[in-house]
Write an enzyme that holds these catalytic residues in place. Sequence first.
Site, mmCIF file in Angstrom:
data_model
loop_
_atom_site.group_PDB
_atom_site.id
_atom_site.type_symbol
_atom_site.label_atom_id
_atom_site.label_comp_id
_atom_site.label_asym_id
_atom_site.label_seq_id
_atom_site.Cartn_x
_atom_site.Cartn_y
_atom_site.Cartn_z
ATOM 1 N N SER A 73 4.541 2.702 7.813
ATOM 2 C CA SER A 73 4.244 1.496 7.037
ATOM 3 C C SER A 73 5.435 1.064 6.192
ATOM 4 O O SER A 73 6.024 1.874 5.469
ATOM 5 C CB SER A 73 3.042 1.737 6.127
ATOM 6 O OG SER A 73 1.876 1.932 6.873
ATOM 7 N N HIS A 83 0.822 -1.217 0.000
ATOM 8 C CA HIS A 83 0.000 0.000 0.000
ATOM 9 C C HIS A 83 0.858 1.271 0.000
ATOM 10 O O HIS A 83 0.353 2.353 -0.289
ATOM 11 C CB HIS A 83 -0.994 -0.006 1.170
ATOM 12 C CG HIS A 83 -0.413 0.332 2.506
ATOM 13 N ND1 HIS A 83 -0.124 -0.620 3.459
ATOM 14 C CD2 HIS A 83 -0.098 1.527 3.074
ATOM 15 C CE1 HIS A 83 0.338 -0.034 4.548
ATOM 16 N NE2 HIS A 83 0.376 1.271 4.336
ATOM 17 N N ASP A 91 0.157 -7.567 1.561
ATOM 18 C CA ASP A 91 0.574 -6.167 1.641
ATOM 19 C C ASP A 91 2.091 -6.044 1.714
ATOM 20 O O ASP A 91 2.641 -5.329 2.547
ATOM 21 C CB ASP A 91 -0.075 -5.459 2.832
ATOM 22 C CG ASP A 91 0.017 -3.940 2.718
ATOM 23 O OD1 ASP A 91 0.244 -3.435 1.603
ATOM 24 O OD2 ASP A 91 -0.126 -3.259 3.748
#
Length: 202
Positions: free
Chosen positions: A156, A55, A86
Amino acid sequence: EWKADWDTLTIVPARQAPLERIADALPSVVTIMGPSGFGSGCIVDAKGWIITNYHVVEDDIDSLTVRFQDGSELPGVVERWDPVRDLALVQVDSTGLSPIQFATEAPYVGDPVFAIGTPFEEGLEATVTRGILSAKRTMEGQNLLQTDVAISPGNSGGALLNEQGEYIGAVNSKVVASGVEGIGFAIPREELLPGLWVRLQD
């Protein structure tokens, strides 16, 4: 289906002596930037392979820039991706980088853990936060490490490390809700092989 032509990619992790402090891992964590935003990543091979979250790169897959701890920047190319787990593998055209050391033993619930990444804004790169491994979960068929370490937008794809400064997973997400604190997740390093067909050299 998109993995049908992939061969297993063998990467060469760091083989140095154990780190003396968590700060010694900072050169292995990078900021990944694109027109739509930024996230973090972790160098896993001196030849330019970097692990991050899918992402982080999915909206800017053709226009990524990787910024290293010393302030230098290189264009990045997404070579492999797994939107289910992911995960994504980015490559930069460089050698002699500082790869992270991978943990050789699985962490235990209650162990201290550290997150390194670029939270909130690009000027906060190489931020370290500390917590514990809260639980090991399987959620919607995906294996995850739950932690109470502070995670913010931009973290992230960054590294979740054990107390020895070794990589145990990729920081992935946190629960954001009224009255909820300290519930974050990371993708364990064991998911690299099924997700990206990456194998660590023995």
